[in-house]
Design an enzyme around this catalytic site. Structure first.
Site, PDB file in Angstrom:
ATOM      1  N   LYS A 177       0.834  -1.204   0.000  1.00 47.12           N
ATOM      2  CA  LYS A 177       0.000   0.000   0.000  1.00 47.12           C
ATOM      3  C   LYS A 177       0.866   1.250   0.000  1.00 47.12           C
ATOM      4  CE  LYS A 177      -2.094   2.745   2.969  1.00 47.12           C
ATOM      5  NZ  LYS A 177      -2.089   3.970   2.152  1.00 47.12           N
ATOM      6  N   GLU A 253       9.926   1.138  10.623  1.00 52.33           N
ATOM      7  CA  GLU A 253      10.881   2.235  10.467  1.00 52.33           C
ATOM      8  C   GLU A 253      10.088   3.524  10.642  1.00 52.33           C
ATOM      9  OE1 GLU A 253      13.066   1.545   6.828  1.00 52.33           O
ATOM     10  OE2 GLU A 253      14.019  -0.210   7.696  1.00 52.33           O
ATOM     11  N   CYS A 287      13.267  11.028   7.000  1.00 56.79           N
ATOM     12  CA  CYS A 287      13.303  10.530   8.386  1.00 56.79           C
ATOM     13  C   CYS A 287      14.691  10.723   8.985  1.00 56.79           C
ATOM     14  CB  CYS A 287      12.915   9.068   8.421  1.00 56.79           C
ATOM     15  SG  CYS A 287      13.923   8.047   7.355  1.00 56.79           S
ATOM     16  N   GLU A 385       9.476  15.785  15.724  1.00 58.05           N
ATOM     17  CA  GLU A 385       9.832  15.695  14.303  1.00 58.05           C
ATOM     18  C   GLU A 385       9.005  16.695  13.499  1.00 58.05           C
ATOM     19  OE1 GLU A 385       8.545  12.201  12.065  1.00 58.05           O
ATOM     20  OE2 GLU A 385      10.557  12.053  11.246  1.00 58.05           O
TER      21      GLU A 385
HETATM   22  P1  NAD Z   1       2.029   7.995   8.069  1.00 58.36           P
HETATM   23  O1  NAD Z   1       2.294   7.161   9.265  1.00 58.36           O
HETATM   24  O2  NAD Z   1       0.977   9.044   8.167  1.00 58.36           O
HETATM   25  O3  NAD Z   1       1.587   7.082   6.849  1.00 58.36           O
HETATM   26  C1  NAD Z   1       2.392   6.032   6.371  1.00 58.36           C
HETATM   27  C2  NAD Z   1       1.494   4.983   5.754  1.00 58.36           C
HETATM   28  O4  NAD Z   1       0.685   4.387   6.753  1.00 58.36           O
HETATM   29  C3  NAD Z   1       0.549   5.532   4.690  1.00 58.36           C
HETATM   30  O5  NAD Z   1       0.486   4.610   3.638  1.00 58.36           O
HETATM   31  C4  NAD Z   1      -0.765   5.598   5.435  1.00 58.36           C
HETATM   32  O6  NAD Z   1      -1.905   5.512   4.611  1.00 58.36           O
HETATM   33  C5  NAD Z   1      -0.661   4.397   6.346  1.00 58.36           C
HETATM   34  N1  NAD Z   1      -1.510   4.455   7.532  1.00 58.36           N
HETATM   35  C6  NAD Z   1      -1.895   5.561   8.228  1.00 58.36           C
HETATM   36  N2  NAD Z   1      -2.688   5.195   9.256  1.00 58.36           N
HETATM   37  C7  NAD Z   1      -2.806   3.838   9.217  1.00 58.36           C
HETATM   38  C8  NAD Z   1      -3.500   2.876  10.011  1.00 58.36           C
HETATM   39  N3  NAD Z   1      -4.238   3.232  11.038  1.00 58.36           N
HETATM   40  N4  NAD Z   1      -3.373   1.574   9.673  1.00 58.36           N
HETATM   41  C9  NAD Z   1      -2.627   1.190   8.624  1.00 58.36           C
HETATM   42  N5  NAD Z   1      -1.959   2.058   7.829  1.00 58.36           N
HETATM   43  C10 NAD Z   1      -2.036   3.367   8.123  1.00 58.36           C
HETATM   44  O7  NAD Z   1       3.428   8.595   7.645  1.00 58.36           O
HETATM   45  P2  NAD Z   1       3.702   9.644   6.481  1.00 58.36           P
HETATM   46  O8  NAD Z   1       3.188  10.968   6.940  1.00 58.36           O
HETATM   47  O9  NAD Z   1       3.246   9.089   5.182  1.00 58.36           O
HETATM   48  O10 NAD Z   1       5.302   9.660   6.438  1.00 58.36           O
HETATM   49  C11 NAD Z   1       6.080  10.488   7.235  1.00 58.36           C
HETATM   50  C12 NAD Z   1       6.624   9.723   8.432  1.00 58.36           C
HETATM   51  O11 NAD Z   1       7.358   8.595   8.006  1.00 58.36           O
HETATM   52  C13 NAD Z   1       7.600  10.539   9.262  1.00 58.36           C
HETATM   53  O12 NAD Z   1       7.345  10.355  10.622  1.00 58.36           O
HETATM   54  C14 NAD Z   1       8.955   9.941   8.896  1.00 58.36           C
HETATM   55  O13 NAD Z   1       9.956  10.096   9.860  1.00 58.36           O
HETATM   56  C15 NAD Z   1       8.596   8.516   8.697  1.00 58.36           C
HETATM   57  N6  NAD Z   1       9.635   7.852   7.894  1.00 58.36           N
HETATM   58  C16 NAD Z   1      10.502   6.988   8.502  1.00 58.36           C
HETATM   59  C17 NAD Z   1      11.502   6.369   7.777  1.00 58.36           C
HETATM   60  C18 NAD Z   1      12.474   5.420   8.418  1.00 58.36           C
HETATM   61  O14 NAD Z   1      13.135   4.711   7.694  1.00 58.36           O
HETATM   62  N7  NAD Z   1      12.584   5.376   9.734  1.00 58.36           N
HETATM   63  C19 NAD Z   1      11.618   6.644   6.408  1.00 58.36           C
HETATM   64  C20 NAD Z   1      10.736   7.548   5.819  1.00 58.36           C
HETATM   65  C21 NAD Z   1       9.738   8.137   6.578  1.00 58.36           C
END
Ligand code: NAD
Length: 481
Positions: A177, A253, A287, A385
């Site tokens: 997804k 992650e 991130c 963050e």
């Molecule tokens: P997010 O958590 O809002 O969404 C990520 C994914 O999860 C999306 O596909 C979203 O639709 C899905 N999602 C949201 N709620 C859900 C639920 N209840 N159940 C299942 N899936 C759900 O994150 P974002 O805003 O898309 O990305 C930014 C975040 O990602 C930042 O916090 C960043 O630090 C983190 N990030 C971490 C890494 C790493 O390697 N540690 C890498 C890139 C981004």
């Protein structure tokens, strides 16, 4: 972009529309124009995708030799490179990041993920132990089964393929997804998967949102054996709760609030160039961004002056313009969130550069690279963050003090340490509570190394053997001799 892009679901080898008839608009963050439509997968669609993936485990995919399988995985990487321009254009339209970055980082790295894990899996073995001459123990490895891959919007194809490539090379099947804000390159990847000859049902792509949508349906589905999730820490908690129903294996992650620690003996030219990258590349939506910059007091003023001067040279603007360094943020909502942190910084500290939406960009979600100083360590801008082009630059006096401050956040993803004192570099690296430390560099990767965070930044590691372990099950066999 001329024609509109219709992001369909990819289930059992076919592009289909949502069974519920629901779809949503995809917006270009750089222009606020509509890019096209995205099909929102229903619970039934996700169920069909999971069932197709399970069935595919028993089909030709499950019967292939490792050699045949990794040839297909390698082919996916080849086809991504053949269509690099197309992928890069879609990634930039979806995210607002500079096209130069999509072309140089996101898409080549996505291809390399497939090439790397195809090569890597070729030589992976297991363990064997001999106990005197009375016992022999050895482990056999098999795929985990159906793996759910839930992805964020900041590095859409790079992170999706970072999970998909090892999952496939290890023989799993996948329900992926993409983030709702960035559906396009995952849809093109599905086409490439099909063209590469990967059998139907091995890879399924379902679009949609998180809660009560495709993300949640994957997290709670009893037919999914494991989930690799990259995204926000709070989302990780929700997924963990849903996944507990059938005890799915999890790899997380999550977010980061990463310190850059700069000692007075560092090579300042190199520090400045790298700090520009770690602060503002990908609009700070990384991130691993080094968003908390700590500088030893004797060089603090010099560093700050030079950082401001160099940051002023960055061009904020149209992501398709080759001169652009900083593109648009992902969405209006995210821009407002980042501006909220800027308001806090303005009230509790001092903004020495940026802090506003650039006047020359009349449409799109742009923000000037922003440098904050004179802010208390406990301020939310230092602790949370921000995920935008906003950094704090604060002085420190001693090694002990800066380590304590660096560790005093709930996150523990990465850090970068700048010094020409070899012993100090290693000493500090050992005391930082993070998954990755870069010494005199930032974001320098070797895909064999463990990637991930501690504390609230994640669970588990991926990369090299760590990915193989996550995407495989072991059975130990004992023989009494
Ligand atoms: P997010 O958590 O809002 O969404 C990520 C994914 O999860 C999306 O596909 C979203 O639709 C899905 N999602 C949201 N709620 C859900 C639920 N209840 N159940 C299942 N899936 C759900 O994150 P974002 O805003 O898309 O990305 C930014 C975040 O990602 C930042 O916090 C960043 O630090 C983190 N990030 C971490 C890494 C790493 O390697 N540690 C890498 C890139 C981004």
């Amino acid at each position: 972009m001329g024609e509109t892009f219709h992001a369909r679901l990819f289930i059992n080898g076919e592009f289909v529309e949502s069974s519920s008839g629901k779809r949503f608009k995809n917006i270009n963050p750089a222009t606020e124009e509509e890019l096209g439509w995205v099909e929102e997968a229903s619970k039934e669609d996700v169920d069909r995708a999971v069932k197709a993936a399970r069935k595919a485990l028993q089909g030709p995919w499950g019967k292939m030799s490792i050699r045949e399988r990794i040839q297909l995985v390698r082919k996916v990487g080849d086809l991504i490179l053949e269509r690099l321009d197309e992928f890069a254009r879609l990634e930039t339209l979806d995210t607002g990041k500079p096209l130069s970055l999509s072309k140089q980082l996101d898409i080549p790295r996505a291809a390399y993920n497939f090439h790397f894990f195809a090569d890597y899996l070729h030589s992976v073995g297991t363990e064997a132990y001999q106990m005197d001459q009375t016992q022999l123990h050895y482990a056999i490895r098999r795929p985990v089964g159906v793996v759910g891959l839930i992805n964020p919007w900041n590095l859409p194809l790079l992170l999706l393929t970072w999970k998909m490539a090892p999952a496939l090379a290890m023989g799993n099947t996948v329900v992926a997804k993409p983030a709702e804000l960035t559906p396009m390159t995952a849809t093109l990847l599905a086409e490439v998967i099909r063209d590469a000859g990967i059998p139907d049902g091995v890879v399924n792509v379902v679009h949609g949102f998180g809660p009560n949508s495709a993300g949640a349906f994957i997290a709670e589905h009893p037919g999914v054996n494991a989930i690799s999730f990259t995204g926000e820490t709070t989302t990780g908690r929700t997924i963990m709760a849903a996944a507990s129903r059938n005890l799915k294996r999890l790899s997380f992650e999550l977010g980061g609030k990463n310190p850059n620690i700069i000692f007075a003996d560092a090579d300042l030219d190199e520090v400045i160039e790298t700090t520009i990258q770690s602060s503002f590349s990908n609009q700070g939506e990384v991130c691993l961004a080094g968003s908390r910059i700590y500088v030893e007091r004797p060089i603090y003023e010099t560093f700050l002056d030079r950082l401001i001067k160099r940051t002023k040279e960055l061009v904020v603007g149209d992501p398709f313009d080759p001169k652009t360094n900083v593109g648009a943020l992902i969405s209006k909502e995210h821009l407002e969130r980042v501006k909220g942190y800027i308001d806090i910084a303005r009230a509790e500290g001092r903004i020495v550069l940026g802090g506003n939406e650039p006047e020359h960009m009349t449409r799109g979600y742009y923000l000037e690279p922003t440098i904050v100083v004179e802010v208390a360590e406990q301020c939310r801008v230092v602790k949370e963050e921000v995920f935008g082009p906003v950094v704090t630059v604060l002085p420190f006096d001693t090694e002990e003090e800066v380590i304590e401050r660096a560790n005093d956040v709930e996150y523990g993803l990465s850090a970068s340490v700048w010094t020409s004192n070899l012993k100090r570099a290693h000493r500090v690296a050992q005391k930082l509570e993070v998954g990755m430390v870069w010494i005199n560099t930032w974001f320098l990767r070797d895909l064999r190394t463990p990637f991930g965070g501690m504390k609230q930044s994640g669970i588990g590691r991926e990369g090299g053997m760590h990915s193989v372990e996550f995407y495989s099950e072991l059975t130990n066999v004992t023989v009494k001799l």
